[in-house]
Design a protein around this motif. Structure first.
Motif, PDB file in Angstrom:
ATOM      1  N   ALA A   1      11.118   6.080  -3.137  1.00  0.00           N
ATOM      2  CA  ALA A   1      10.544   5.333  -2.187  1.00  0.00           C
ATOM      3  C   ALA A   1       9.432   6.806  -1.115  1.00  0.00           C
ATOM      4  N   ASN A   2       8.083   6.996  -1.738  1.00  0.00           N
ATOM      5  CA  ASN A   2       7.468   8.088  -1.757  1.00  0.00           C
ATOM      6  C   ASN A   2       5.996   8.282  -0.578  1.00  0.00           C
ATOM      7  N   ASP A   3       6.837   7.175  -0.259  1.00  0.00           N
ATOM      8  CA  ASP A   3       5.187   6.859   0.462  1.00  0.00           C
ATOM      9  C   ASP A   3       4.032   6.443   0.142  1.00  0.00           C
ATOM     10  N   GLY A   4       4.105   6.057  -0.892  1.00  0.00           N
ATOM     11  CA  GLY A   4       2.945   4.829  -2.187  1.00  0.00           C
ATOM     12  C   GLY A   4       3.080   6.258  -2.577  1.00  0.00           C
ATOM     13  N   ALA A   5       3.658   7.123  -2.971  1.00  0.00           N
ATOM     14  CA  ALA A   5       3.072   8.155  -4.254  1.00  0.00           C
ATOM     15  C   ALA A   5       3.743   7.009  -5.647  1.00  0.00           C
ATOM     16  N   ARG A   6       3.448   8.153  -6.714  1.00  0.00           N
ATOM     17  CA  ARG A   6       4.316   8.458  -8.195  1.00  0.00           C
ATOM     18  C   ARG A   6       5.103   9.624  -7.926  1.00  0.00           C
ATOM     19  N   PHE A   7       6.564   9.022  -8.535  1.00  0.00           N
ATOM     20  CA  PHE A   7       7.306  10.540  -8.793  1.00  0.00           C
ATOM     21  C   PHE A   7       7.037  10.871  -9.923  1.00  0.00           C
ATOM     22  N   TYR A   8       7.165  11.798  -9.919  1.00  0.00           N
ATOM     23  CA  TYR A   8       7.548  13.207 -10.897  1.00  0.00           C
ATOM     24  C   TYR A   8       8.577  13.779 -11.581  1.00  0.00           C
ATOM     25  N   ASP A   9       9.080  14.666 -12.470  1.00  0.00           N
ATOM     26  CA  ASP A   9       9.982  14.972 -12.535  1.00  0.00           C
ATOM     27  C   ASP A   9      11.107  15.587 -11.930  1.00  0.00           C
ATOM     28  N   GLY A  10       9.840  16.678 -11.207  1.00  0.00           N
ATOM     29  CA  GLY A  10      10.929  17.517 -10.489  1.00  0.00           C
ATOM     30  C   GLY A  10      11.070  16.917  -9.384  1.00  0.00           C
ATOM     31  N   ASP A  11      11.098  15.270  -9.159  1.00  0.00           N
ATOM     32  CA  ASP A  11      12.307  14.632  -8.090  1.00  0.00           C
ATOM     33  C   ASP A  11      13.442  13.743  -8.894  1.00  0.00           C
ATOM     34  N   LEU A  12      13.213  13.941 -10.549  1.00  0.00           N
ATOM     35  CA  LEU A  12      14.776  13.941 -10.484  1.00  0.00           C
ATOM     36  C   LEU A  12      15.790  15.219 -11.541  1.00  0.00           C
ATOM     37  N   GLU A  13      16.703  15.324 -11.152  1.00  0.00           N
ATOM     38  CA  GLU A  13      17.644  16.424 -11.851  1.00  0.00           C
ATOM     39  C   GLU A  13      18.703  15.634 -12.291  1.00  0.00           C
TER      40      GLU A  13
ATOM     41  N   PRO B   1       1.119  -1.011  -0.437  1.00  0.00           N
ATOM     42  CA  PRO B   1      -0.386  -0.196   0.247  1.00  0.00           C
ATOM     43  C   PRO B   1       1.214   1.494   0.414  1.00  0.00           C
ATOM     44  N   PHE B   2       2.394   1.130   0.184  1.00  0.00           N
ATOM     45  CA  PHE B   2       2.904   2.569   0.015  1.00  0.00           C
ATOM     46  C   PHE B   2       4.597   2.125   0.335  1.00  0.00           C
ATOM     47  N   GLY B   3       4.125   1.189  -0.727  1.00  0.00           N
ATOM     48  CA  GLY B   3       5.976   1.123  -1.379  1.00  0.00           C
ATOM     49  C   GLY B   3       6.242   1.945  -2.239  1.00  0.00           C
ATOM     50  N   ALA B   4       7.510   1.329  -2.991  1.00  0.00           N
ATOM     51  CA  ALA B   4       7.850   2.074  -3.674  1.00  0.00           C
ATOM     52  C   ALA B   4       7.629   2.404  -4.648  1.00  0.00           C
ATOM     53  N   ALA B   5       7.549   3.612  -5.890  1.00  0.00           N
ATOM     54  CA  ALA B   5       7.254   3.527  -7.297  1.00  0.00           C
ATOM     55  C   ALA B   5       8.673   2.929  -8.130  1.00  0.00           C
ATOM     56  N   HIS B   6       8.187   2.692  -9.224  1.00  0.00           N
ATOM     57  CA  HIS B   6       9.219   2.234  -9.840  1.00  0.00           C
ATOM     58  C   HIS B   6       9.307   2.906 -11.500  1.00  0.00           C
ATOM     59  N   GLY B   7      10.520   3.073 -12.012  1.00  0.00           N
ATOM     60  CA  GLY B   7      10.540   4.287 -13.121  1.00  0.00           C
ATOM     61  C   GLY B   7      12.243   3.938 -13.612  1.00  0.00           C
ATOM     62  N   ARG B   8      12.278   3.609 -15.260  1.00  0.00           N
ATOM     63  CA  ARG B   8      13.423   3.488 -15.868  1.00  0.00           C
ATOM     64  C   ARG B   8      13.657   4.798 -17.133  1.00  0.00           C
ATOM     65  N   LEU B   9      15.062   4.541 -16.785  1.00  0.00           N
ATOM     66  CA  LEU B   9      16.275   5.589 -17.532  1.00  0.00           C
ATOM     67  C   LEU B   9      16.158   4.780 -19.118  1.00  0.00           C
ATOM     68  N   VAL B  10      16.506   5.679 -19.831  1.00  0.00           N
ATOM     69  CA  VAL B  10      16.701   4.941 -21.009  1.00  0.00           C
ATOM     70  C   VAL B  10      17.522   5.958 -21.489  1.00  0.00           C
ATOM     71  N   LEU B  11      18.503   5.933 -22.359  1.00  0.00           N
ATOM     72  CA  LEU B  11      19.911   6.338 -22.628  1.00  0.00           C
ATOM     73  C   LEU B  11      19.864   6.023 -24.349  1.00  0.00           C
ATOM     74  N   LYS B  12      19.277   7.054 -25.148  1.00  0.00           N
ATOM     75  CA  LYS B  12      19.438   7.153 -26.520  1.00  0.00           C
ATOM     76  C   LYS B  12      20.570   7.482 -27.866  1.00  0.00           C
ATOM     77  N   GLY B  13      21.402   6.941 -28.471  1.00  0.00           N
ATOM     78  CA  GLY B  13      22.185   7.155 -29.600  1.00  0.00           C
ATOM     79  C   GLY B  13      20.791   8.221 -30.778  1.00  0.00           C
ATOM     80  N   LYS B  14      22.112   8.540 -31.707  1.00  0.00           N
ATOM     81  CA  LYS B  14      21.132   9.144 -33.071  1.00  0.00           C
ATOM     82  C   LYS B  14      20.588   7.804 -33.645  1.00  0.00           C
ATOM     83  N   GLU B  15      21.379   6.178 -33.272  1.00  0.00           N
ATOM     84  CA  GLU B  15      20.609   5.154 -34.170  1.00  0.00           C
ATOM     85  C   GLU B  15      20.430   4.127 -33.438  1.00  0.00           C
ATOM     86  N   LYS B  16      21.107   4.165 -31.953  1.00  0.00           N
ATOM     87  CA  LYS B  16      20.270   3.050 -30.957  1.00  0.00           C
ATOM     88  C   LYS B  16      20.393   3.136 -29.541  1.00  0.00           C
ATOM     89  N   THR B  17      20.016   2.727 -28.865  1.00  0.00           N
ATOM     90  CA  THR B  17      19.334   2.453 -27.380  1.00  0.00           C
ATOM     91  C   THR B  17      20.943   2.151 -26.851  1.00  0.00           C
TER      92      THR B  17
END
Length: 298
Positions: free
Chosen positions: A85-97, A60-76
């Protein structure tokens, strides 16, 4: 024996579809669906970083999951999963720098219930992550206090448990857990299992700390099709051993994998007093372990 009427088969088929399709869609939405949060482009325009939110936060109050994908001009070029860990909430763009460098991109991941995590994706395809001593990019004033309280209790047991580890291994362990002194004994257990069960595909020993202690992981084996890793699962009932679960996760076509669908391969006990690693042979939680494992943990 009378044949089942065709209309009965049709009705049953319709009922199955009505029940199973929504369940399958719900599982996809909560586990696998990736939603693009934001993108960032390197100053020279040669690379793009895409940030995804994957599924729903653990109930009920677990971690949110995300993925970072670095792409070049022709391939990943590289990808890396992370947790917040956001008290069961999703993360948003402001949570990442995001910060771009000449040979890599670095992302600081922040959450209300965790210290910042630095995720690095290099242009040569290598990735790494480590826990920082900050929260939302500011120094955490509680960290030094935590270190003073924990270091006295853990330093002695750490030295006692691994006196036979050479200086280079000690340096690796200290580096991996230096920002979490309370986890030194846990990290030593990771290393003992790594030394016994890892193969050449695992690379050098490294513990990947996620949003919480229970989401730390150490890779034992990896191929294009699967990943095998261990996860610390707490102390045994008698408090004399650390329990580590070995999982196997199948990879998708894009090389990513889902922790939630991973299967148990074994459960290990790391005996604090002797440094011994004991296999249970368990592939399900309800299985009975070996006699040696049961004696070490009960």
């Amino acid at each position: 024996m009378n044949k089942i009427p065709k209309y009965v088969v049709i009705i049953v088929g319709i009922l199955v579809m009505v029940v199973l399709l929504p369940l399958g869609y719900d599982r996809y939405k909560t586990r696998y669906e990736a939603e693009q949060i934001s993108t960032s482009t390197s100053p020279d325009g040669d690379y793009e970083l895409v940030i995804y939110s994957v599924g729903e936060p653990d109930f009920p109050f677990g971690a949110a999951h995300g993925r970072l994908v670095l792409k070049g001009k022709e391939k990943t070029v590289a990808y890396r999963s992370f947790e917040v860990a956001n008290d069961g909430a999703r993360f948003y763009d402001g949570d990442l720098e995001t910060t771009w460098y000449g040979n890599r991109v670095e992302v600081v991941v922040s959450g209300s219930e965790q210290r910042d995590e630095l995720v690095t994706l290099s242009f040569n395809g290598q990735t790494s992550n480590r826990r920082l001593t900050t929260r939302y990019r500011r120094e955490d004033t509680d960290i030094e206090k935590d270190r003073e309280q924990d270091s006295t209790a853990t330093e002695k047991s750490y030295d006692d448990n691994r006196e036979d580890v050479d200086s280079s291994a000690d340096s690796s362990v200290d580096s991996a857990a230096d920002d979490q002194p309370e986890n030194k004994k846990i990290t030593v257990g990771y290393q003992a299992i790594f030394e016994k069960y890892s193969d050449a595909t695992a690379g050098e020993f490294e513990v990947y700390y996620g949003a919480s202690e229970s989401s730390s992981r150490c890779i034992l084996s990896e191929s294009d099709n699967f990943m095998e890793y261990i996860v610390y699962d707490g102390k045994s009932e008698n408090g004399k051993s650390g329990l580590y679960v070995r999982y196997r996760a199948e990879k998708g076509r894009d090389g990513t994998y889902d922790y939630g669908s991973a299967e148990i391969e074994d459960v290990y006990a790391y005996v604090f007093s002797s440094g011994e690693v004991i296999s249970s042979g368990k592939t399900n939680w309800e299985d009975t372990g070996t006699d040696e494992f049961e004696r070490a943990t009960e």
